[in-house]
Design a protein around this motif. Structure first.
Motif, PDB file in Angstrom:
ATOM      1  N   GLY A   1     -23.673  32.121  -9.264  1.00 46.51           N
ATOM      2  CA  GLY A   1     -24.182  33.010  -8.215  1.00 46.51           C
ATOM      3  C   GLY A   1     -25.348  32.378  -7.473  1.00 46.51           C
ATOM      4  O   GLY A   1     -25.454  32.485  -6.247  1.00 46.51           O
ATOM      5  N   GLU A   2     -26.217  31.698  -8.212  1.00 46.38           N
ATOM      6  CA  GLU A   2     -27.373  31.042  -7.600  1.00 46.38           C
ATOM      7  C   GLU A   2     -26.933  29.898  -6.683  1.00 46.38           C
ATOM      8  O   GLU A   2     -27.451  29.740  -5.579  1.00 46.38           O
ATOM      9  N   ILE A   3     -25.952  29.122  -7.125  1.00 42.09           N
ATOM     10  CA  ILE A   3     -25.444  28.014  -6.300  1.00 42.09           C
ATOM     11  C   ILE A   3     -24.787  28.554  -5.038  1.00 42.09           C
ATOM     12  O   ILE A   3     -24.976  28.012  -3.941  1.00 42.09           O
ATOM     13  N   GLN A   4     -24.034  29.631  -5.168  1.00 40.70           N
ATOM     14  CA  GLN A   4     -23.389  30.229  -4.000  1.00 40.70           C
ATOM     15  C   GLN A   4     -24.440  30.725  -3.004  1.00 40.70           C
ATOM     16  O   GLN A   4     -24.322  30.504  -1.804  1.00 40.70           O
ATOM     17  N   LEU A   5     -25.476  31.387  -3.511  1.00 44.63           N
ATOM     18  CA  LEU A   5     -26.555  31.871  -2.648  1.00 44.63           C
ATOM     19  C   LEU A   5     -27.255  30.701  -1.971  1.00 44.63           C
ATOM     20  O   LEU A   5     -27.514  30.732  -0.762  1.00 44.63           O
ATOM     21  N   GLY A   6     -27.555  29.660  -2.732  1.00 47.13           N
ATOM     22  CA  GLY A   6     -28.208  28.486  -2.163  1.00 47.13           C
ATOM     23  C   GLY A   6     -27.380  27.845  -1.068  1.00 47.13           C
ATOM     24  O   GLY A   6     -27.903  27.432  -0.023  1.00 47.13           O
ATOM     25  N   SER A   7     -26.083  27.782  -1.287  1.00 51.62           N
ATOM     26  CA  SER A   7     -25.181  27.203  -0.293  1.00 51.62           C
ATOM     27  C   SER A   7     -25.186  28.027   0.994  1.00 51.62           C
ATOM     28  O   SER A   7     -25.225  27.472   2.104  1.00 51.62           O
ATOM     29  N   LEU A   8     -25.159  29.344   0.865  1.00 46.46           N
ATOM     30  CA  LEU A   8     -25.187  30.207   2.055  1.00 46.46           C
ATOM     31  C   LEU A   8     -26.507  30.059   2.814  1.00 46.46           C
ATOM     32  O   LEU A   8     -26.514  29.959   4.046  1.00 46.46           O
ATOM     33  N   LEU A   9     -27.620  30.029   2.083  1.00 45.43           N
ATOM     34  CA  LEU A   9     -28.913  29.881   2.747  1.00 45.43           C
ATOM     35  C   LEU A   9     -29.011  28.532   3.451  1.00 45.43           C
ATOM     36  O   LEU A   9     -29.535  28.435   4.558  1.00 45.43           O
ATOM     37  N   GLU A  10     -28.483  27.500   2.804  1.00 46.59           N
ATOM     38  CA  GLU A  10     -28.503  26.157   3.389  1.00 46.59           C
ATOM     39  C   GLU A  10     -27.703  26.102   4.689  1.00 46.59           C
ATOM     40  O   GLU A  10     -28.073  25.393   5.626  1.00 46.59           O
ATOM     41  N   GLN A  11     -26.618  26.858   4.761  1.00 40.55           N
ATOM     42  CA  GLN A  11     -25.782  26.873   5.964  1.00 40.55           C
ATOM     43  C   GLN A  11     -26.429  27.650   7.109  1.00 40.55           C
ATOM     44  O   GLN A  11     -26.185  27.352   8.278  1.00 40.55           O
ATOM     45  N   ILE A  12     -27.256  28.639   6.759  1.00 39.71           N
ATOM     46  CA  ILE A  12     -27.811  29.534   7.776  1.00 39.71           C
ATOM     47  C   ILE A  12     -29.222  29.131   8.213  1.00 39.71           C
ATOM     48  O   ILE A  12     -29.557  29.221   9.391  1.00 39.71           O
ATOM     49  N   LEU A  13     -30.033  28.682   7.262  1.00 39.82           N
ATOM     50  CA  LEU A  13     -31.443  28.404   7.534  1.00 39.82           C
ATOM     51  C   LEU A  13     -31.741  26.909   7.426  1.00 39.82           C
ATOM     52  O   LEU A  13     -31.008  26.166   6.786  1.00 39.82           O
ATOM     53  N   THR A  14     -32.856  26.505   8.006  1.00 37.40           N
ATOM     54  CA  THR A  14     -33.305  25.132   7.831  1.00 37.40           C
ATOM     55  C   THR A  14     -34.069  25.044   6.506  1.00 37.40           C
ATOM     56  O   THR A  14     -34.492  26.063   5.951  1.00 37.40           O
ATOM     57  N   GLY A  15     -34.280  23.837   6.022  1.00 39.25           N
ATOM     58  CA  GLY A  15     -34.988  23.639   4.758  1.00 39.25           C
ATOM     59  C   GLY A  15     -36.404  24.177   4.763  1.00 39.25           C
ATOM     60  O   GLY A  15     -36.941  24.542   3.710  1.00 39.25           O
ATOM     61  N   GLU A  16     -37.031  24.247   5.923  1.00 40.67           N
ATOM     62  CA  GLU A  16     -38.403  24.762   6.021  1.00 40.67           C
ATOM     63  C   GLU A  16     -38.456  26.286   6.001  1.00 40.67           C
ATOM     64  O   GLU A  16     -39.508  26.862   5.797  1.00 40.67           O
ATOM     65  N   GLN A  17     -37.309  26.930   6.220  1.00 37.59           N
ATOM     66  CA  GLN A  17     -37.293  28.391   6.321  1.00 37.59           C
ATOM     67  C   GLN A  17     -37.107  29.098   4.985  1.00 37.59           C
ATOM     68  O   GLN A  17     -37.238  30.314   4.922  1.00 37.59           O
TER      69      GLN A  17
END
Length: 176
Positions: free
Chosen positions: A36-52
């Protein structure tokens, strides 16, 4: 034709084995949480920049760290950033009991399983509130990420549950 049927049967057996392996992996609580954590991280990575956003952020004083937090700007020029905590939860056992009861058409067992799922979701929301919310360092609400669409849909379907989570625990539920 018999050869094609035999080939298709072999492919189905291989697929069934793969599904069994996935089921075995998801039966482990730690592995399921990591998934679940990896899936969430993947979604955030696709939507936001690393600084966000950031991973494993201590949003409150103490040892507790939220899996992910979205970085928001402070209110003024001199204000520091504000974190929006996002935590993945995967109460698979409770959801699975509900699905099994529904498949058996056992109304009483389904109602009990639904009550248990609701209680578990409320407990997870309470934990998010207590562990990670600390205004003005964080937003006054957090996000609970449910990594499967079926679980997310079931939580949304429960009358008044999302409203209770938002009103009492200050947690918004989201899914994939």
């Amino acid at each position: 034709r018999l050869e094609q049927v035999h080939k298709g049967l072999g492919e189905m057996q291989s697929l069934a084995k793969g599904v069994g392996d996935l089921k075995k992996v998801l039966s482990n609580v730690k592995t399921r949480g990591t998934w679940g954590e990896i899936q969430l991280g993947s979604l955030l990575e696709q939507i936001l920049t690393g600084e966000q956003y950031a991973q494993n952020v201590a949003t409150k004083k103490g040892n507790e760290r939220v899996e992910f937090a979205i970085r928001l700007p402070g209110r003024g020029e001199n204000d520091r950033e504000v974190w929006l905590p996002v935590d993945a939860k995967f109460p698979q056992e409770d959801y699975q009991k509900l699905l099994e009861a529904q498949e058996l058409s056992d109304f009483q067992m389904a109602e009990e399983a639904a009550r248990q799922l609701e209680n578990r979701i409320k407990a997870e929301a309470k934990a998010i509130k207590e562990k990670y919310l600390d205004p003005p360092h964080t937003t006054d609400f957090g996000i609970m990420f449910l990594p499967t669409e079926g679980l997310y849909a079931e939580v949304l379907r429960r009358p008044g549950l999302c409203d209770t989570l938002q009103r009492i625990y200050r947690v918004v539920v989201t899914g994939p």
